[in-house]
Design a protein around this motif. Structure first.
Motif, PDB file in Angstrom:
ATOM      1  N   ALA A 215       0.824  -1.205   0.000  1.00  0.00           N
ATOM      2  CA  ALA A 215       0.000   0.000   0.000  1.00  0.00           C
ATOM      3  C   ALA A 215       0.863   1.262   0.000  1.00  0.00           C
ATOM      4  N   ARG A 216       1.925   1.252   0.801  1.00  0.00           N
ATOM      5  CA  ARG A 216       2.801   2.437   0.849  1.00  0.00           C
ATOM      6  C   ARG A 216       3.558   2.603  -0.465  1.00  0.00           C
ATOM      7  N   VAL A 217       3.992   1.498  -1.058  1.00  0.00           N
ATOM      8  CA  VAL A 217       4.692   1.574  -2.349  1.00  0.00           C
ATOM      9  C   VAL A 217       3.744   2.134  -3.406  1.00  0.00           C
ATOM     10  N   LYS A 218       2.499   1.686  -3.388  1.00  0.00           N
ATOM     11  CA  LYS A 218       1.507   2.154  -4.357  1.00  0.00           C
ATOM     12  C   LYS A 218       1.301   3.656  -4.234  1.00  0.00           C
ATOM     13  N   ASP A 219       1.360   4.184  -3.009  1.00  0.00           N
ATOM     14  CA  ASP A 219       1.140   5.615  -2.771  1.00  0.00           C
ATOM     15  C   ASP A 219       2.386   6.476  -2.988  1.00  0.00           C
ATOM     16  N   LEU A 220       3.544   5.839  -3.172  1.00  0.00           N
ATOM     17  CA  LEU A 220       4.780   6.601  -3.382  1.00  0.00           C
ATOM     18  C   LEU A 220       4.730   7.283  -4.748  1.00  0.00           C
ATOM     19  N   ALA A 221       5.052   8.549  -4.775  1.00  0.00           N
ATOM     20  CA  ALA A 221       5.040   9.306  -6.028  1.00  0.00           C
ATOM     21  C   ALA A 221       6.192  10.296  -6.047  1.00  0.00           C
ATOM     22  N   VAL A 222       6.658  10.570  -7.242  1.00  0.00           N
ATOM     23  CA  VAL A 222       7.710  11.569  -7.442  1.00  0.00           C
ATOM     24  C   VAL A 222       7.109  12.950  -7.172  1.00  0.00           C
ATOM     25  N   PRO A 223       7.819  13.796  -6.429  1.00  0.00           N
ATOM     26  CA  PRO A 223       7.314  15.155  -6.187  1.00  0.00           C
ATOM     27  C   PRO A 223       7.056  15.898  -7.504  1.00  0.00           C
ATOM     28  N   PRO A 224       6.037  16.737  -7.532  1.00  0.00           N
ATOM     29  CA  PRO A 224       5.703  17.483  -8.760  1.00  0.00           C
ATOM     30  C   PRO A 224       6.912  18.254  -9.298  1.00  0.00           C
ATOM     31  N   GLY A 225       7.042  18.234 -10.620  1.00  0.00           N
ATOM     32  CA  GLY A 225       8.097  18.991 -11.284  1.00  0.00           C
ATOM     33  C   GLY A 225       9.441  18.279 -11.359  1.00  0.00           C
ATOM     34  N   GLU A 226       9.531  17.070 -10.819  1.00  0.00           N
ATOM     35  CA  GLU A 226      10.805  16.349 -10.855  1.00  0.00           C
ATOM     36  C   GLU A 226      10.728  15.197 -11.852  1.00  0.00           C
ATOM     37  N   ASN A 227      11.842  14.956 -12.516  1.00  0.00           N
ATOM     38  CA  ASN A 227      11.938  13.867 -13.479  1.00  0.00           C
ATOM     39  C   ASN A 227      12.805  12.765 -12.863  1.00  0.00           C
ATOM     40  N   ILE A 228      12.148  11.790 -12.269  1.00  0.00           N
ATOM     41  CA  ILE A 228      12.838  10.692 -11.597  1.00  0.00           C
ATOM     42  C   ILE A 228      12.158   9.392 -11.983  1.00  0.00           C
ATOM     43  N   GLU A 229      12.971   8.398 -12.277  1.00  0.00           N
ATOM     44  CA  GLU A 229      12.453   7.049 -12.453  1.00  0.00           C
ATOM     45  C   GLU A 229      12.838   6.263 -11.207  1.00  0.00           C
ATOM     46  N   TYR A 230      11.950   5.396 -10.756  1.00  0.00           N
ATOM     47  CA  TYR A 230      12.287   4.570  -9.600  1.00  0.00           C
ATOM     48  C   TYR A 230      11.564   3.230  -9.693  1.00  0.00           C
ATOM     49  N   GLU A 231      12.171   2.256  -9.060  1.00  0.00           N
ATOM     50  CA  GLU A 231      11.553   0.935  -8.948  1.00  0.00           C
ATOM     51  C   GLU A 231      11.908   0.365  -7.579  1.00  0.00           C
ATOM     52  N   VAL A 232      10.875  -0.025  -6.856  1.00  0.00           N
ATOM     53  CA  VAL A 232      11.059  -0.642  -5.548  1.00  0.00           C
ATOM     54  C   VAL A 232      11.210  -2.139  -5.766  1.00  0.00           C
TER      55      VAL A 232
END
Length: 179
Positions: free
Chosen positions: A113-130
């Protein structure tokens, strides 16, 4: 015997100062062998009988508090884990600049649930994978220095302790813990 890397959060990057000679001594005093530090940012590699990561981390954290009065989160990964983390990176081949590919090490696997809610802050270009207890990060437009997607942000969103290392450090720790 097994090789481990202990990753201390926030050492020598803010107000928490720790000499690597002191860190090596404390880890040796705990009975670990072949102790080496990597850089000045709280990375220590050592040999010890096979033990759970959490037990090793708690021992080092307690010793830091008892002897130096430092309350520093400590995360531990074994050599095999570090090799698997490096092999699993979805971004290592995308970027020549090793400061734009990072791994955030987590104290525990976050809930789905926490992973699903994780989001990149607005205006940032980041790729991530848990992946398990790590977050693989790619900053295509720049490094980690200006992001809001920091350890503190990850800790708040995921409910676990986080400490981040750039790709060069991840590979060095993998190599230093190789059997």
């Amino acid at each position: 015997m097994a090789r481990y890397a202990a990753l201390l959060r926030g050492v020598n990057v803010g107000t928490t100062r720790l000499a690597m000679t002191d860190l090596r001594r404390l880890v040796e005093d705990l009975g670990h062998e072949n102790v080496k530090t990597y850089l000045q940012s709280g990375n220590v590699v050592f040999t010890s009988p096979p033990t759970k990561d959490e037990i090793l981390a708690e021992g080092i954290a307690r010793k830091l508090t008892d002897e130096l009065g430092l309350r520093v989160p400590v995360l531990v990964r074994g050599g095999g884990e570090l090799a698997a983390i490096a092999d699993a990176s979805p971004y290592a081949g995308k970027q020549d600049d090793q400061t734009r590919v990072l791994v955030a090490f987590l104290s525990a696997k976050p809930t789905a649930a926490r992973v699903k809610d994780l989001a990149v802050p607005p205006g940032e270009n980041i790729e991530y994978e848990v992946i398990g207890r790590e977050i693989h990060l790619h900053f295509p437009d720049g490094g980690y220095g200006r992001t809001k997607f920091t350890n503190a942000y990850l800790e708040k969103k995921l409910g676990v302790v986080a400490t981040t290392r750039n790709w060069k450090s991840v590979l060095a720790l993998r190599d230093l813990t190789a059997a």
